[in-house]
Design a protein around this motif. Sequence first.
Motif, PDB file in Angstrom:
ATOM      1  N   GLY A  26       0.808  -1.207   0.000  1.00 18.76           N
ATOM      2  CA  GLY A  26       0.000   0.000   0.000  1.00 18.76           C
ATOM      3  C   GLY A  26       0.842   1.258   0.000  1.00 18.76           C
ATOM      4  N   PRO A  27       0.201   2.425   0.173  1.00 14.37           N
ATOM      5  CA  PRO A  27       0.892   3.719   0.013  1.00 14.37           C
ATOM      6  C   PRO A  27       1.686   4.167   1.222  1.00 14.37           C
ATOM      7  CG  PRO A  27      -1.410   4.091   0.536  1.00 14.37           C
ATOM      8  CD  PRO A  27      -1.248   2.593   0.446  1.00 14.37           C
ATOM      9  N   THR A  28       1.710   3.359   2.285  1.00 15.27           N
ATOM     10  CA  THR A  28       2.345   3.836   3.518  1.00 15.27           C
ATOM     11  C   THR A  28       3.848   4.041   3.372  1.00 15.27           C
ATOM     12  OG1 THR A  28       2.530   1.538   4.252  1.00 15.27           O
ATOM     13  CG2 THR A  28       0.596   2.786   4.989  1.00 15.27           C
ATOM     14  N   VAL A  29       4.506   3.209   2.560  1.00 13.01           N
ATOM     15  CA  VAL A  29       5.970   3.302   2.400  1.00 13.01           C
ATOM     16  C   VAL A  29       6.342   4.215   1.243  1.00 13.01           C
ATOM     17  CG1 VAL A  29       8.085   1.994   2.002  1.00 13.01           C
ATOM     18  CG2 VAL A  29       6.264   1.030   3.420  1.00 13.01           C
ATOM     19  N   GLY A  30       5.609   4.168   0.155  1.00 12.75           N
ATOM     20  CA  GLY A  30       5.894   5.030  -0.994  1.00 12.75           C
ATOM     21  C   GLY A  30       6.900   4.422  -1.947  1.00 12.75           C
ATOM     22  N   PHE A  31       6.482   3.350  -2.634  1.00 11.06           N
ATOM     23  CA  PHE A  31       7.375   2.658  -3.559  1.00 11.06           C
ATOM     24  C   PHE A  31       7.324   3.213  -4.978  1.00 11.06           C
ATOM     25  CE2 PHE A  31       7.108  -0.582  -0.264  1.00 11.06           C
ATOM     26  CZ  PHE A  31       8.414  -1.028  -0.195  1.00 11.06           C
ATOM     27  N   LEU A  32       6.382   4.093  -5.286  1.00  8.72           N
ATOM     28  CA  LEU A  32       6.207   4.520  -6.675  1.00  8.72           C
ATOM     29  C   LEU A  32       7.448   5.175  -7.280  1.00  8.72           C
ATOM     30  CD1 LEU A  32       2.502   5.818  -6.764  1.00  8.72           C
ATOM     31  CD2 LEU A  32       3.436   3.566  -7.296  1.00  8.72           C
ATOM     32  N   PRO A  33       8.250   5.955  -6.525  1.00  9.01           N
ATOM     33  CA  PRO A  33       9.463   6.526  -7.138  1.00  9.01           C
ATOM     34  C   PRO A  33      10.431   5.462  -7.672  1.00  9.01           C
ATOM     35  CG  PRO A  33       8.941   7.698  -5.122  1.00  9.01           C
ATOM     36  CD  PRO A  33       8.021   6.503  -5.174  1.00  9.01           C
ATOM     37  N   LEU A  34      10.322   4.213  -7.158  1.00  7.01           N
ATOM     38  CA  LEU A  34      11.214   3.160  -7.641  1.00  7.01           C
ATOM     39  C   LEU A  34      10.884   2.719  -9.061  1.00  7.01           C
ATOM     40  CD1 LEU A  34      11.596   0.892  -4.470  1.00  7.01           C
ATOM     41  CD2 LEU A  34      13.211   2.557  -5.386  1.00  7.01           C
ATOM     42  N   LEU A  35       9.778   3.198  -9.627  1.00  4.00           N
ATOM     43  CA  LEU A  35       9.483   2.914 -11.030  1.00  4.00           C
ATOM     44  C   LEU A  35      10.553   3.497 -11.951  1.00  4.00           C
ATOM     45  CD1 LEU A  35       5.626   3.521 -11.048  1.00  4.00           C
ATOM     46  CD2 LEU A  35       6.777   1.330 -11.393  1.00  4.00           C
ATOM     47  N   THR A  36      11.323   4.452 -11.443  1.00  2.00           N
ATOM     48  CA  THR A  36      12.421   5.015 -12.252  1.00  2.00           C
ATOM     49  C   THR A  36      13.507   3.982 -12.539  1.00  2.00           C
ATOM     50  OG1 THR A  36      13.503   5.786 -10.222  1.00  2.00           O
ATOM     51  CG2 THR A  36      12.056   7.348 -11.366  1.00  2.00           C
ATOM     52  N   LEU A  37      13.502   2.856 -11.808  1.00  2.00           N
ATOM     53  CA  LEU A  37      14.476   1.809 -12.097  1.00  2.00           C
ATOM     54  C   LEU A  37      14.283   1.254 -13.503  1.00  2.00           C
ATOM     55  CD1 LEU A  37      14.452  -0.171  -8.719  1.00  2.00           C
ATOM     56  CD2 LEU A  37      16.267   1.309  -9.594  1.00  2.00           C
ATOM     57  N   GLY A  38      13.056   1.287 -14.004  1.00  3.45           N
ATOM     58  CA  GLY A  38      12.788   0.768 -15.348  1.00  3.45           C
ATOM     59  C   GLY A  38      13.602   1.469 -16.412  1.00  3.45           C
ATOM     60  N   PRO A  39      13.427   2.782 -16.613  1.00  2.74           N
ATOM     61  CA  PRO A  39      14.228   3.464 -17.645  1.00  2.74           C
ATOM     62  C   PRO A  39      15.723   3.483 -17.328  1.00  2.74           C
ATOM     63  CG  PRO A  39      12.938   5.052 -16.374  1.00  2.74           C
ATOM     64  CD  PRO A  39      12.421   3.682 -16.015  1.00  2.74           C
ATOM     65  N   THR A  40      16.069   3.458 -16.042  1.00  2.00           N
ATOM     66  CA  THR A  40      17.501   3.440 -15.691  1.00  2.00           C
ATOM     67  C   THR A  40      18.158   2.158 -16.184  1.00  2.00           C
ATOM     68  OG1 THR A  40      17.077   4.773 -13.725  1.00  2.00           O
ATOM     69  CG2 THR A  40      19.156   3.569 -13.810  1.00  2.00           C
ATOM     70  N   PHE A  41      17.533   1.010 -15.897  1.00  2.00           N
ATOM     71  CA  PHE A  41      18.077  -0.263 -16.374  1.00  2.00           C
ATOM     72  C   PHE A  41      17.997  -0.374 -17.896  1.00  2.00           C
ATOM     73  CE2 PHE A  41      16.981  -2.174 -12.025  1.00  2.00           C
ATOM     74  CZ  PHE A  41      18.280  -2.036 -11.577  1.00  2.00           C
ATOM     75  N   ALA A  42      16.964   0.211 -18.496  1.00  4.07           N
ATOM     76  CA  ALA A  42      16.816   0.142 -19.955  1.00  4.07           C
ATOM     77  C   ALA A  42      17.970   0.829 -20.667  1.00  4.07           C
ATOM     78  CB  ALA A  42      15.488   0.757 -20.380  1.00  4.07           C
ATOM     79  N   SER A  43      18.514   1.879 -20.075  1.00  2.00           N
ATOM     80  CA  SER A  43      19.609   2.612 -20.728  1.00  2.00           C
ATOM     81  C   SER A  43      20.906   1.827 -20.745  1.00  2.00           C
ATOM     82  CB  SER A  43      19.835   3.948 -20.017  1.00  2.00           C
ATOM     83  OG  SER A  43      20.348   3.753 -18.711  1.00  2.00           O
ATOM     84  N   VAL A  44      20.997   0.776 -19.897  1.00  2.00           N
ATOM     85  CA  VAL A  44      22.234  -0.004 -19.821  1.00  2.00           C
ATOM     86  C   VAL A  44      22.422  -0.866 -21.056  1.00  2.00           C
ATOM     87  CG1 VAL A  44      23.446  -1.795 -18.523  1.00  2.00           C
ATOM     88  CG2 VAL A  44      22.201   0.004 -17.313  1.00  2.00           C
ATOM     89  N   ALA A  45      21.329  -1.438 -21.571  1.00  2.00           N
ATOM     90  CA  ALA A  45      21.446  -2.370 -22.691  1.00  2.00           C
ATOM     91  C   ALA A  45      20.592  -1.995 -23.884  1.00  2.00           C
ATOM     92  CB  ALA A  45      21.069  -3.782 -22.234  1.00  2.00           C
ATOM     93  N   GLY A  46      19.703  -1.032 -23.742  1.00  2.00           N
ATOM     94  CA  GLY A  46      18.801  -0.676 -24.831  1.00  2.00           C
ATOM     95  C   GLY A  46      19.181   0.627 -25.501  1.00  2.00           C
ATOM     96  N   GLY A  47      18.483   0.900 -26.594  1.00  2.00           N
ATOM     97  CA  GLY A  47      18.700   2.137 -27.303  1.00  2.00           C
ATOM     98  C   GLY A  47      17.858   3.261 -26.736  1.00  2.00           C
ATOM     99  N   VAL A  48      17.931   4.433 -27.379  1.00  2.00           N
ATOM    100  CA  VAL A  48      17.194   5.607 -26.913  1.00  2.00           C
ATOM    101  C   VAL A  48      15.694   5.350 -26.989  1.00  2.00           C
ATOM    102  CG1 VAL A  48      16.736   8.047 -27.342  1.00  2.00           C
ATOM    103  CG2 VAL A  48      19.066   7.151 -27.579  1.00  2.00           C
ATOM    104  N   ARG A  49      15.220   4.793 -28.091  1.00  2.00           N
ATOM    105  CA  ARG A  49      13.782   4.562 -28.251  1.00  2.00           C
ATOM    106  C   ARG A  49      13.278   3.569 -27.223  1.00  2.00           C
ATOM    107  NH1 ARG A  49      11.637   3.134 -34.155  1.00  2.00           N
ATOM    108  NH2 ARG A  49      12.451   5.260 -34.406  1.00  2.00           N
ATOM    109  N   ARG A  50      14.009   2.508 -26.997  1.00  2.00           N
ATOM    110  CA  ARG A  50      13.581   1.508 -26.010  1.00  2.00           C
ATOM    111  C   ARG A  50      13.543   2.119 -24.618  1.00  2.00           C
ATOM    112  NH1 ARG A  50      13.485  -4.062 -25.248  1.00  2.00           N
ATOM    113  NH2 ARG A  50      14.102  -4.782 -23.178  1.00  2.00           N
TER     114      ARG A  50
END
Length: 346
Positions: A26-50
Amino acid sequence: MSSQSVLRTLPFIAISLVVVIDLVIGPTVGFLPLLTLGPTFASVAGGVRRTALVGLLALAICIPLAVYDGLLGKPQNNLTIATIIGVTAASMLASRLRNRRERELANVRLVAEAAQRVLLRPVPRRAGDLRIALSYTSAAAEAQIGGDLYEVVTTPQGVRILIGDVQGKGLEAVETAAWVLGVFREAAYDQPELAEVVERVETSLARHLSGEKFVTAILAEVHEREISLLTCGHPAPVVLRRDGGVHFAEPEEEALPLGLGALGSPRPKPHRVPFGEGDQILFYTDGVIEARDPDGCFYPLAERAHLLRGADPQAALDELRADLLRHVGGPFPDDAAMLLLRRNSG
């Protein structure tokens, strides 16, 4: 699954874990900012569009999760959305720079491989009654070439060999290696004595080298049942006898490295070592014997020389190289060249 496949799926794994944890806790801890891990990891092996698509996915998932958590429109969620947009933009820039760097490295490899083919030509696998194997490992994986050098030529005087190591690294060392090889290839045919080949190389290097730079080397000439060795500050080769004996062919008199002739030390004459049918001799550069394991122990070449007794010289040398890499257990610290000569036993 390959490491590349893992890296490509990692953004979606990270986003999925955030979704599951947020739904459970639930919202008590506040995990939503961790969604930024998605584009961060994508930049390691993917291109700009991905990377951009993964960022949009993270943003699209953030909004319904915010509704579920009752955070939509609140400053906390607005900051999360801004963070996802900002991290996605930064990740796209990082991906662009990484892709550019990879293209540059690919071009460097192509140029280096072409230079290597010119500088370090493939040695003959057979020369007279010799079978020859070669292994070259560069410490600079991107360049694939360094200051180690080798050559095998068949001349009117017999088969002549050169193996050496240029002091220093980088393009200057490669240039010096090319210079030495060029002079040796010419002098090996012209000069009747091995010592005269050394003098020719020394004279040429005196015009080329500056300061106190030098090249350690061994020059060799194969005779019937013997091999002549002239050592110029280089590690002694390993001789493997047909009867199982192993020893280092230490010179009776060692010369200074090539390029230091101005110091006035006289050039010694080559010394002859028995080299009969079934015998082998391994020439190598100091990157082999100076390779350390994680505990700091040097590679025990004499103890591992038995690996060279396989039926095929190249396969045996490849096995020794694999053992050397296992000993190091990581990136190779220095260039390492090995040249194995085996006298046919029939």
